[in-house]
Design a protein around this motif. Structure first.
Motif, short mmCIF file in Angstrom:
data_model
loop_
_atom_site.label_atom_id
_atom_site.label_comp_id
_atom_site.label_asym_id
_atom_site.label_seq_id
_atom_site.Cartn_x
_atom_site.Cartn_y
_atom_site.Cartn_z
N GLY A 198 1.02 -1.05 0.23
CA GLY A 198 -0.12 -0.05 0.47
C GLY A 198 0.71 1.24 0.11
O GLY A 198 2.19 1.42 0.37
N GLY A 199 0.14 2.73 -0.34
CA GLY A 199 0.86 3.17 -0.38
C GLY A 199 0.13 4.27 -2.13
O GLY A 199 -0.61 4.42 -2.22
N LEU A 200 1.26 5.03 -1.89
CA LEU A 200 1.21 5.78 -3.59
C LEU A 200 2.08 5.48 -4.25
O LEU A 200 3.15 5.40 -4.66
CB LEU A 200 2.18 7.19 -3.49
N HIS A 201 1.48 4.39 -5.12
CA HIS A 201 2.01 2.84 -6.39
C HIS A 201 1.83 2.88 -7.92
O HIS A 201 0.81 3.52 -8.20
CB HIS A 201 1.22 1.74 -5.33
N TYR A 202 2.49 1.89 -7.77
CA TYR A 202 2.31 2.22 -9.20
C TYR A 202 1.98 0.87 -10.22
O TYR A 202 1.47 0.71 -11.23
CB TYR A 202 3.54 2.38 -9.93
N TRP A 203 1.04 -0.19 -9.19
CA TRP A 203 0.64 -1.11 -9.87
C TRP A 203 -0.10 -1.21 -10.13
O TRP A 203 -1.85 -1.02 -9.76
CB TRP A 203 0.75 -2.15 -8.39
N ASN A 204 -0.20 -0.74 -11.44
CA ASN A 204 -2.05 -0.54 -12.72
C ASN A 204 -2.87 -1.03 -13.11
O ASN A 204 -2.06 -2.22 -13.30
CB ASN A 204 -1.84 0.69 -13.60
N GLY A 205 -4.05 -1.09 -13.37
CA GLY A 205 -4.50 -1.61 -14.53
C GLY A 205 -4.27 -1.13 -16.41
O GLY A 205 -3.56 -1.21 -16.63
N ILE A 206 -5.02 -2.05 -16.72
CA ILE A 206 -5.02 -1.34 -17.70
C ILE A 206 -4.28 -2.05 -19.45
O ILE A 206 -5.29 -2.93 -19.95
CB ILE A 206 -5.56 -0.40 -18.49
N GLY B 221 -2.06 -9.98 -22.56
CA GLY B 221 -2.69 -9.63 -21.39
C GLY B 221 -3.64 -8.68 -21.57
O GLY B 221 -4.54 -9.18 -22.31
N ALA B 222 -4.97 -8.38 -20.52
CA ALA B 222 -5.27 -7.66 -20.47
C ALA B 222 -6.09 -6.84 -19.11
O ALA B 222 -5.23 -7.31 -18.07
CB ALA B 222 -7.67 -8.72 -20.25
N GLY B 223 -6.94 -5.93 -18.57
CA GLY B 223 -6.81 -4.64 -17.54
C GLY B 223 -7.81 -4.23 -17.65
O GLY B 223 -8.67 -4.05 -18.51
N PHE B 224 -8.65 -3.95 -17.15
CA PHE B 224 -9.17 -3.13 -16.98
C PHE B 224 -9.43 -1.52 -15.45
O PHE B 224 -8.41 -1.62 -14.90
CB PHE B 224 -10.61 -3.70 -15.48
N PHE B 225 -9.77 -0.76 -15.23
CA PHE B 225 -10.06 0.65 -14.88
C PHE B 225 -11.45 0.65 -14.53
O PHE B 225 -11.54 1.11 -15.69
CB PHE B 225 -9.41 1.70 -14.86
N TYR B 226 -12.03 0.55 -13.50
CA TYR B 226 -13.40 0.95 -12.75
C TYR B 226 -13.88 2.36 -11.92
O TYR B 226 -13.16 2.10 -10.73
CB TYR B 226 -13.96 -0.78 -12.65
N HIS B 227 -14.21 2.98 -11.88
CA HIS B 227 -14.62 4.31 -11.29
C HIS B 227 -15.69 4.72 -11.25
O HIS B 227 -16.35 5.09 -12.17
CB HIS B 227 -13.31 5.37 -11.75
N PRO B 228 -16.85 4.05 -10.53
CA PRO B 228 -18.22 4.07 -10.22
C PRO B 228 -18.14 5.93 -9.88
O PRO B 228 -17.50 6.49 -9.00
CB PRO B 228 -18.33 3.28 -9.01
N PHE C 150 -10.94 -0.53 -20.60
CA PHE C 150 -10.69 -2.17 -20.79
C PHE C 150 -9.40 -2.00 -21.22
O PHE C 150 -9.86 -1.39 -22.45
CB PHE C 150 -12.00 -2.73 -20.23
N ALA C 151 -8.42 -3.21 -21.47
CA ALA C 151 -7.59 -3.28 -22.96
C ALA C 151 -7.42 -4.83 -23.07
O ALA C 151 -7.49 -5.71 -21.56
CB ALA C 151 -6.68 -2.22 -23.06
N VAL C 152 -6.65 -4.90 -23.37
CA VAL C 152 -6.36 -6.19 -23.81
C VAL C 152 -4.56 -5.62 -25.03
O VAL C 152 -5.05 -4.74 -25.80
CB VAL C 152 -7.22 -6.94 -25.05
N ASP C 153 -3.97 -7.29 -24.64
CA ASP C 153 -2.82 -6.17 -25.84
C ASP C 153 -1.93 -7.81 -25.35
O ASP C 153 -2.22 -8.51 -25.06
CB ASP C 153 -1.68 -5.22 -25.16
N ALA C 154 -0.81 -7.63 -26.46
CA ALA C 154 0.42 -8.57 -26.58
C ALA C 154 1.59 -7.87 -26.36
O ALA C 154 1.97 -6.79 -27.71
CB ALA C 154 -0.01 -9.73 -28.43
N PHE C 155 2.83 -8.31 -26.48
CA PHE C 155 4.10 -8.53 -26.29
C PHE C 155 5.40 -9.03 -26.75
O PHE C 155 4.77 -10.25 -26.31
CB PHE C 155 4.76 -7.63 -25.13
#
Length: 410
Positions: free
Chosen positions: A131-139, A260-267, A287-292
Motif C-alpha cells: 500500500g501507499g502511493l503506488h504504480y501497480w496499475n490496471g488497463i 494480457g488484459a486489464g481494466f480500470f473502473y471508477h463508479p 479496459f484493454a487487451v494487448d500482446a508483447f
C-alpha cells in the motif's frame, strides 16, 4: 530541415559526451549496497535523466521552432531488510522547460515531487500485498510502462489513461496485491480517487458532456474509490514482476511473448447535469487487451520487438479533455528491429508506430504515425533516440513533431 537535425544532434552529443554507465535493460542495474554478507539485506538506488531537443515547424511567428527541455529527472530507491518486507521511494521532476522554470527553484509546476512511496509484505515466494502511493496499475502493459527502457521515444500518451484525472501522475494512493501462478501473473488494486484533478475548475452544464468530477461533486462515499487490475500470461520466458515497471524492449536479451488484459473502473467517477441542473454520476470504465513479443533473431545480434493493444475508454457521455482523454476506443501498435552489428556494445534499432482513435465527442477519428531510431551506446543505460511523429485530429490539419532525446541511467 537537415541542418536543423544536425544542429539538434550536435547539441545533445556535446551535452552528454562525457557521460557513461553500465547496465542492462532489466532492473539488475543501479547502485546496490549490501547490508549483510549474503546480500539479502540491501538497498538499491537507480537514477536517470532524459534530455529533449524538439523541432516543430507549425508554431506562431514569435515562437521558436526549436526547444530544449528536461523530459525526466528521477531517483528511485528501494530496500529490503529481509525477503518479507520492501519499501520503495521514487521522486523527481518532469518536463522542465523555460516556460515553467522558477527563478528560485520553488515553482509548483516544475519542481520535485514524490512519484511513488509504498511498502510491501510478501505472502510466500510468489505473492505480495502492499500500500501507499503506488504504480501497480490496471488497463495495459503501457499503463505500467517503465520510463527507463521504452522502445519508442516516449510512452503512448493515451495509454496512461488516468493521469491527473483519478491519480497523481499515474500513481494512486491505495492497496494492491500482486503475484503469479506459474506463468500467469496478476496485479489488482483498490485506490482513492483524486479530488482536485485536471477538471477541478470545471462544472457540468445542462445536457452537456460528462466532467470527471465525481468525488468533488458527489462525495467520497459514492465516488471516492476506483478499482484496477492487469493480468497476463507469459508463453515464453517469464518476466519479473518484482517491481511494477514493464520493460519496453529487451533488445533480444529475452524471448518473451505475453498476452494480457486489464481494466480500470471508477463508479460515479464522472458527472453530467440534466436539463434541470440535477447532477448524475456516470461510471468510468476502461479496459484493454494487448500482446508483447520480444526475441532475438538467429545468433547475429538482431532482434525484434512488437506490441499491439486495443483499448476502450468510457469516461462518460461525450467526455473530452485536451485531445488526450476522450470517450471512444483506440488501436495502437509499434514494432522495432535491432540491426546486426559486429560491435556488441553499440546497437541500432529503427522502429515505427501507428495509432488510431475513435472519439465520440467529435464523431471522428484521430490518427498518428511515427518513425524513429535508437542508438544504444550501453544498452538502455546510455542511448540516443530520434523520432518524427505526425498526428491528425479530426478535421484539423496534420501536425508533425521531430524530437531528439539523450538518456542516461545508472
Amino acid at each position: 530541415m537537415f541542418k536543423k537535425i544536425i544542429l539538434l544532434i550536435g547539441i545533445v552529443l556535446c551535452t552528454f559526451q562525457y557521460s557513461y554507465s553500465q547496465g542492462s535493460p532489466d532492473y539488475t542495474g543501479g547502485l546496490k549496497v549490501k547490508l549483510n554478507e549474503d546480500g539479502s539485506k540491501y538497498f538499491r538506488v537507480i537514477s536517470w535523466a532524459q534530455f529533449w531537443a524538439q523541432y516543430n515547424d507549425d508554431v506562431p511567428d514569435d515562437v521558436s521552432k526549436t526547444n530544449l527541455s528536461i523530459r525526466r529527472a528521477r531517483i528511485l530507491l528501494y530496500s529490503q531488510i529481509n525477503k518479507d518486507f520492501l519499501i520503495l521511494t521514487h521522486f523527481g521532476l518532469n518536463s522542465l522547460n523555460a516556460n515553467n522554470q522558477s527563478p528560485t527553484g520553488l515553482g509548483e509546476s516544475s519542481q520535485l515531487f514524490f512519484h511513488g512511496v509504498w511498502v510491501q509484505y510478501s505472502l510466500g515466494a510468489n505473492h505480495a500485498i502492499g500500500g501507499g502511493l503506488h504504480y501497480w496499475n490496471g488497463i495495459s502493459r503501457l499503463n505500467n510502462q517503465s520510463t527507463l527502457n521504452m522502445m519508442t521515444l516516449d510512452n503512448n500518451r493515451q495509454s496512461w489513461a488516468t493521469i491527473g484525472l483519478s491519480d497523481q501522475f499515474a500513481r494512486h494512493i491505495g492497496i494492491y496485491a500482486k503475484g503469479s501462478f506459474g506463468k500467469f501473473q496478476y496485479q489488482v488494486a483498490v485506490n482513492e480517487s483524486l479530488t482536485n484533478n485536471l477538471q477541478e475548475a470545471t462544472d457540468p452544464v445542462a445536457n452537456g458532456p460528462a466532467v470527471y468530477a465525481g468525488r468533488r461533486l458527489l462525495g467520497s462515499k459514492d465516488a471516492g474509490k476506483n478499482f484496477a487490475g492487469y493480468f497476463e500470461y507469459n508463453f515464453m520466458d517469464k518476466e519479473s514482476n518484482f517491481l511494477p515497471y514493464k520493460v519496453g524492449t529487451y533488445l533480444g536479451g529475452k524471448k518473451v511473448f505475453n498476452v494480457g488484459a486489464g481494466f480500470f473502473y471508477h463508479p460515479d467517477g464522472s458527472v453530467r447535469a440534466n436539463a434541470d441542473g440535477t447532477l448524475e454520476g456516470e461510471n468510468v470504465a476502461i479496459f484493454a487487451v494487448d500482446a508483447f513479443y520480444d526475441a532475438p533473431i538467429g545468433d547475429n545480434g538482431s532482434a525484434i520487438t512488437a506490441y499491439a493493444t486495443y483499448q476502450n475508454n468510457d469516461y462518460g457521455e461525450n467526455f473530452t479533455l485536451g485531445q488526450t482523454y476522450e470517450t471512444g476506443s483506440m488501436l495502437y501498435g509499434h514494432v522495432g528491429y535491432v540491426i546486426p552489428n559486429a560491435d556488441k556494445k553499440i546497437k541500432f534499432q529503427p522502429y515505427a508506430l501507428l495509432k488510431t482513435r475513435s472519439i465520440d465527442a467529435i464523431d471522428d477519428n484521430a490518427t498518428s504515425f511515427g518513425i524513429g531510431a535508437n542508438a544504444y551506446i550501453s544498452g538502455h543505460n546510455s542511448k540516443l533516440t530520434l523520432e518524427y511523429q505526425n498526428t491528425k485530429y479530426g478535421d484539423n490539419d496534420a501536425q508533425g513533431l521531430l524530437t531528439l532525446q539523450a538518456m542516461i541511467y545508472l
